[in-house]
Motif scaffolding. Structure first.
Motif, PDB file in Angstrom:
ATOM      1  N   ASP A  99      -8.935   3.297   0.168  1.00  0.00           N
ATOM      2  CA  ASP A  99      -9.918   2.913   1.174  1.00  0.00           C
ATOM      3  C   ASP A  99     -10.075   3.924   2.306  1.00  0.00           C
ATOM      4  N   ILE A 100      -9.266   4.956   2.343  1.00  0.00           N
ATOM      5  CA  ILE A 100      -9.463   6.053   3.293  1.00  0.00           C
ATOM      6  C   ILE A 100      -9.905   7.269   2.482  1.00  0.00           C
ATOM      7  N   LYS A 101     -11.084   7.779   2.772  1.00  0.00           N
ATOM      8  CA  LYS A 101     -11.703   8.790   1.915  1.00  0.00           C
ATOM      9  C   LYS A 101     -11.256  10.206   2.281  1.00  0.00           C
ATOM     10  N   ALA A 102      -9.936  10.371   2.353  1.00  0.00           N
ATOM     11  CA  ALA A 102      -9.344  11.684   2.585  1.00  0.00           C
ATOM     12  C   ALA A 102      -8.167  11.828   1.630  1.00  0.00           C
ATOM     13  N   MET A 103      -7.680  13.060   1.462  1.00  0.00           N
ATOM     14  CA  MET A 103      -6.575  13.313   0.550  1.00  0.00           C
ATOM     15  C   MET A 103      -5.310  13.642   1.341  1.00  0.00           C
ATOM     16  N   TRP A 104      -4.309  12.807   1.179  1.00  0.00           N
ATOM     17  CA  TRP A 104      -2.974  13.074   1.707  1.00  0.00           C
ATOM     18  C   TRP A 104      -2.183  13.844   0.652  1.00  0.00           C
ATOM     19  N   LEU A 132      -5.383  19.587  -9.140  1.00  0.00           N
ATOM     20  CA  LEU A 132      -4.723  19.037  -7.959  1.00  0.00           C
ATOM     21  C   LEU A 132      -3.706  20.024  -7.393  1.00  0.00           C
ATOM     22  N   ILE A 133      -2.961  20.695  -8.255  1.00  0.00           N
ATOM     23  CA  ILE A 133      -2.011  21.709  -7.782  1.00  0.00           C
ATOM     24  C   ILE A 133      -2.751  22.803  -7.020  1.00  0.00           C
ATOM     25  N   GLN A 134      -3.892  23.210  -7.539  1.00  0.00           N
ATOM     26  CA  GLN A 134      -4.691  24.242  -6.873  1.00  0.00           C
ATOM     27  C   GLN A 134      -5.270  23.732  -5.553  1.00  0.00           C
ATOM     28  N   ARG A 135      -5.786  22.504  -5.558  1.00  0.00           N
ATOM     29  CA  ARG A 135      -6.371  21.941  -4.335  1.00  0.00           C
ATOM     30  C   ARG A 135      -5.300  21.811  -3.247  1.00  0.00           C
ATOM     31  N   GLN A 136      -4.127  21.330  -3.612  1.00  0.00           N
ATOM     32  CA  GLN A 136      -3.062  21.196  -2.629  1.00  0.00           C
ATOM     33  C   GLN A 136      -2.670  22.547  -2.046  1.00  0.00           C
ATOM     34  N   ALA A 137      -2.630  23.581  -2.891  1.00  0.00           N
ATOM     35  CA  ALA A 137      -2.295  24.917  -2.393  1.00  0.00           C
ATOM     36  C   ALA A 137      -3.323  25.395  -1.382  1.00  0.00           C
ATOM     37  N   ARG A 138      -4.592  25.179  -1.681  1.00  0.00           N
ATOM     38  CA  ARG A 138      -5.638  25.607  -0.738  1.00  0.00           C
ATOM     39  C   ARG A 138      -5.551  24.828   0.568  1.00  0.00           C
ATOM     40  N   CYS A 139      -5.217  23.540   0.465  1.00  0.00           N
ATOM     41  CA  CYS A 139      -5.057  22.727   1.676  1.00  0.00           C
ATOM     42  C   CYS A 139      -3.917  23.259   2.540  1.00  0.00           C
ATOM     43  N   ILE A 140      -2.796  23.558   1.931  1.00  0.00           N
ATOM     44  CA  ILE A 140      -1.648  24.068   2.673  1.00  0.00           C
ATOM     45  C   ILE A 140      -2.003  25.371   3.385  1.00  0.00           C
ATOM     46  N   LEU A 141      -2.801  26.190   2.745  1.00  0.00           N
ATOM     47  CA  LEU A 141      -3.194  27.457   3.363  1.00  0.00           C
ATOM     48  C   LEU A 141      -4.189  27.254   4.499  1.00  0.00           C
ATOM     49  N   ILE A 142      -4.942  26.159   4.481  1.00  0.00           N
ATOM     50  CA  ILE A 142      -5.798  25.833   5.627  1.00  0.00           C
ATOM     51  C   ILE A 142      -4.919  25.531   6.837  1.00  0.00           C
ATOM     52  N   ASP A 143      -3.910  24.672   6.636  1.00  0.00           N
ATOM     53  CA  ASP A 143      -3.011  24.296   7.724  1.00  0.00           C
ATOM     54  C   ASP A 143      -1.808  23.552   7.144  1.00  0.00           C
ATOM     55  N   ALA A 148      -3.399  15.268   6.021  1.00  0.00           N
ATOM     56  CA  ALA A 148      -4.547  14.793   5.262  1.00  0.00           C
ATOM     57  C   ALA A 148      -5.707  15.768   5.397  1.00  0.00           C
ATOM     58  N   TYR A 149      -6.530  15.840   4.343  1.00  0.00           N
ATOM     59  CA  TYR A 149      -7.564  16.863   4.262  1.00  0.00           C
ATOM     60  C   TYR A 149      -8.891  16.266   3.813  1.00  0.00           C
ATOM     61  N   MET A 150      -9.953  16.980   4.217  1.00  0.00           N
ATOM     62  CA  MET A 150     -11.313  16.599   3.838  1.00  0.00           C
ATOM     63  C   MET A 150     -11.655  17.174   2.465  1.00  0.00           C
ATOM     64  N   HIS A 151     -12.613  16.519   1.803  1.00  0.00           N
ATOM     65  CA  HIS A 151     -13.091  17.059   0.526  1.00  0.00           C
ATOM     66  C   HIS A 151     -13.777  18.401   0.731  1.00  0.00           C
ATOM     67  N   ASP A 152     -14.572  18.508   1.784  1.00  0.00           N
ATOM     68  CA  ASP A 152     -15.257  19.751   2.121  1.00  0.00           C
ATOM     69  C   ASP A 152     -14.361  20.574   3.046  1.00  0.00           C
ATOM     70  N   PRO A 153     -13.865  21.723   2.602  1.00  0.00           N
ATOM     71  CA  PRO A 153     -12.947  22.502   3.434  1.00  0.00           C
ATOM     72  C   PRO A 153     -13.598  23.100   4.674  1.00  0.00           C
ATOM     73  N   LYS A 154     -14.901  22.990   4.786  1.00  0.00           N
ATOM     74  CA  LYS A 154     -15.599  23.498   5.975  1.00  0.00           C
ATOM     75  C   LYS A 154     -15.940  22.388   6.967  1.00  0.00           C
ATOM     76  N   VAL A 173      -9.410  19.819   7.759  1.00  0.00           N
ATOM     77  CA  VAL A 173      -8.288  18.941   8.080  1.00  0.00           C
ATOM     78  C   VAL A 173      -8.811  17.576   8.511  1.00  0.00           C
ATOM     79  N   ALA A 174      -8.294  16.511   7.905  1.00  0.00           N
ATOM     80  CA  ALA A 174      -8.670  15.155   8.283  1.00  0.00           C
ATOM     81  C   ALA A 174      -7.748  14.596   9.357  1.00  0.00           C
ATOM     82  N   GLU A 175      -6.462  14.890   9.250  1.00  0.00           N
ATOM     83  CA  GLU A 175      -5.501  14.476  10.270  1.00  0.00           C
ATOM     84  C   GLU A 175      -4.382  15.513  10.295  1.00  0.00           C
ATOM     85  N   ARG A 176      -3.850  15.786  11.503  1.00  0.00           N
ATOM     86  CA  ARG A 176      -2.877  16.871  11.640  1.00  0.00           C
ATOM     87  C   ARG A 176      -1.560  16.331  12.180  1.00  0.00           C
TER      88      ARG A 176
END
Length: 476
Positions: A99-104, A132-143, A148-154, A173-176
């Motif tokens: 029900d929360i449209k972000a990825m933890w 998913l492994i690739q998406r998580q890696a890109r998220c970690i490199l964002i911050d 939690a992260y947004m679907h759109d990295p921008k 970033v959805a939540e920091r």
């Protein structure tokens, strides 16, 4: 409105909560209905291997209620939360919590873990995990400090509770909220995937850069020279939503890693969060195990092993307290000055979950003493009610038991009667809705939070499959 003030069921609690703002999210997704798995046409991801497991497992379960719950819960992550695509010619998988449209990072890893054993022989699942492994890696490199992260990295966050946070919010970033386990779960996922499939395809330069970032973040948060780069404040009515000083309460350097928040996304009382440090020890050793195969090299392997040993030694030196008989047990949080907090929270990692995350054996004496304290009145968030008894969380309020804690109790137990009692309570808690929830009222199963919470559903599927493999006589 603060984060995760979700719609509660039950008229009694609804009246109690009438003065609190309700969430800006639906109580139920359009593709999730009480007691009914979504129809085939609207399922987000389809797997023949998963369907085969559902068919064979439900035939083996002698309890029709457990079987119905397995049919609904085991595929819920795939049915409702997965979005797949391609980025730069590589698979991409974005997995929301429900029900929360972000990825933890935590939830997404835990949500898909029950499908890992099938990935070796299912190409579609391998593609999902690769993405998913690739998406998580890109998220970690964002911050690496985000949870939690947004679907759109921008995109900037669209979560109402985090839009005015006083921290370095970046696009994507959805939540920091800095939580140690956020960086442990992607390692756990990568290690498990490689162990099962022997497929090294997801482990490219982007992934390796993310792993280097994790190591740097862990070392920075040992805070051997000042408070470090992470700071967070939130204007909130609840003290669990913000950090004292922006960095948390003062600590003495020990070698452990500081955490701003717990896996519940609630602020730590003392910054040395013991279950998170235990998880880091396990994850660092897992990363060392796969470092050469994935191209990280021997230097990274050595660095991981050294850091894991340093953290574990510090835990044993500073992370314990005494039970009622004067024996050592693990504390929940400490500050290095001798101050300690004992409690446990249903979210994983927890003290209850230490064998599950691989930190110790189920029969480890220190764990058993800690476990006994967790499942007693010593833990202020352990509840005994008319219908449920188990661990809850400050996150969901008093007098609520989390199904995840009952699952974790069963997964860490060696007592058949205890496991049966947990299964019975899980049935009772889920009976009004046909799915697992975040929390359920200890005295009334009609009271609940989060009708669409995929992590709890996935973990139920994992529990049933684990019991069929290890203790089939209990349920088949």
């Amino acid at each position: 409105m603060q984060r995760r003030q979700l719609i509660w069921g039950g008229t009694a609690l609804a009246a109690l909560m009438a003065s609190r703002a309700l969430a800006e999210i639906p109580a139920m997704s359009p593709i999730v209905a009480d007691g009914v798995r979504p129809p085939l046409a609207v399922r987000k991801f389809k797997s023949a291997a998963v369907e085969a497991v559902i068919k064979t497992t439900t035939k083996r379960l002698k309890d029709p209620d457990l079987a119905k719950l397995f049919t609904n819960c085991y595929p819920n992550t795939l049915d409702t939360t997965v979005e797949t695509g391609v980025i730069d010619g590589k698979p991409d998988s974005f997995v929301i919590t429900g029900d929360i449209k972000a990825m933890w990072l935590r939830d997404s890893s835990a949500q898909v873990s029950p499908y890992l054993p099938l990935a070796a022989n299912d190409k579609n699942l391998r593609t999902l995990f690769h993405g998913l492994i690739q998406r998580q890696a890109r998220c970690i490199l964002i911050d690496p400090y985000a949870n939690a992260y947004m679907h759109d990295p921008k995109a900037m966050t669209d979560l109402s509770w985090s839009q005015t946070d006083q921290t370095d919010m970046k696009p994507g970033v959805a939540e920091r909220k800095w939580e140690i386990d956020s960086l442990c779960y992607p390692i756990r996922l990568a290690h498990s995937y490689l162990t099962v499939t022997k497929d090294t395809t997801p482990f490219d330069d982007t992934w390796r850069a993310a792993m280097h970032t994790i190591l740097k973040t862990f070392r920075d948060q040992q805070r051997k020279d000042g408070d470090g780069p992470y700071r967070f404040n939130r204007t909130a009515s609840e003290p669990t939503e913000t950090l004292a000083r922006g960095y948390g309460w003062p600590t003495r350097v020990t070698g452990m890693i500081h955490s701003g928040f717990r896996p519940s996304d609630d602020a730590c009382t003392y910054p040395y969060f013991i279950p998170g440090n235990a998880f880091a020890v396990v994850s660092l050793r897992q990363l060392a195990e796969i470092s050469e195969t994935t191209g990280l090299g021997t230097d990274v392997k050595a660095g991981c092993l050294a850091l894991a040993s340093e953290i574990e030694a510090a835990m044993h030196a500073h992370g314990k307290m005494k039970d009622a008989q004067g024996n050592d047990i693990w504390a929940y949080e400490v500050d290095g000055y001798g101050n300690a907090l004992f409690m446990d929270d249903a979210n994983v990692p927890s003290l209850l979950s230490l064998p599950y995350i691989g930190f110790c054996a189920k029969d480890d004496p220190l764990y058993l003493r800690t476990r006994a304290a967790v499942l007693s009145d010593r833990n202020p968030y352990y509840y005994k009610g008319k219908v449920l008894r188990g661990v809850g969380s400050p996150h969901s309020g008093l007098n609520t038991v989390w199904p995840i804690s009952l699952m974790m109790q069963a997964l860490t137990s060696t007592d058949d009667s205890e496991i049966k009692a947990c299964l019975s309570e899980l049935k009772t808690g889920a009976a009004p809705r046909g799915f697992m929830n975040e929390s359920v009222g200890k005295d009334d199963a009609a009271i609940f939070t989060r009708s669409w919470f995929a992590w709890a559903n996935s973990l139920y599927g994992e529990l049933i499959l684990t019991l069929l493999a290890q203790k089939p006589a209990l349920i088949s």
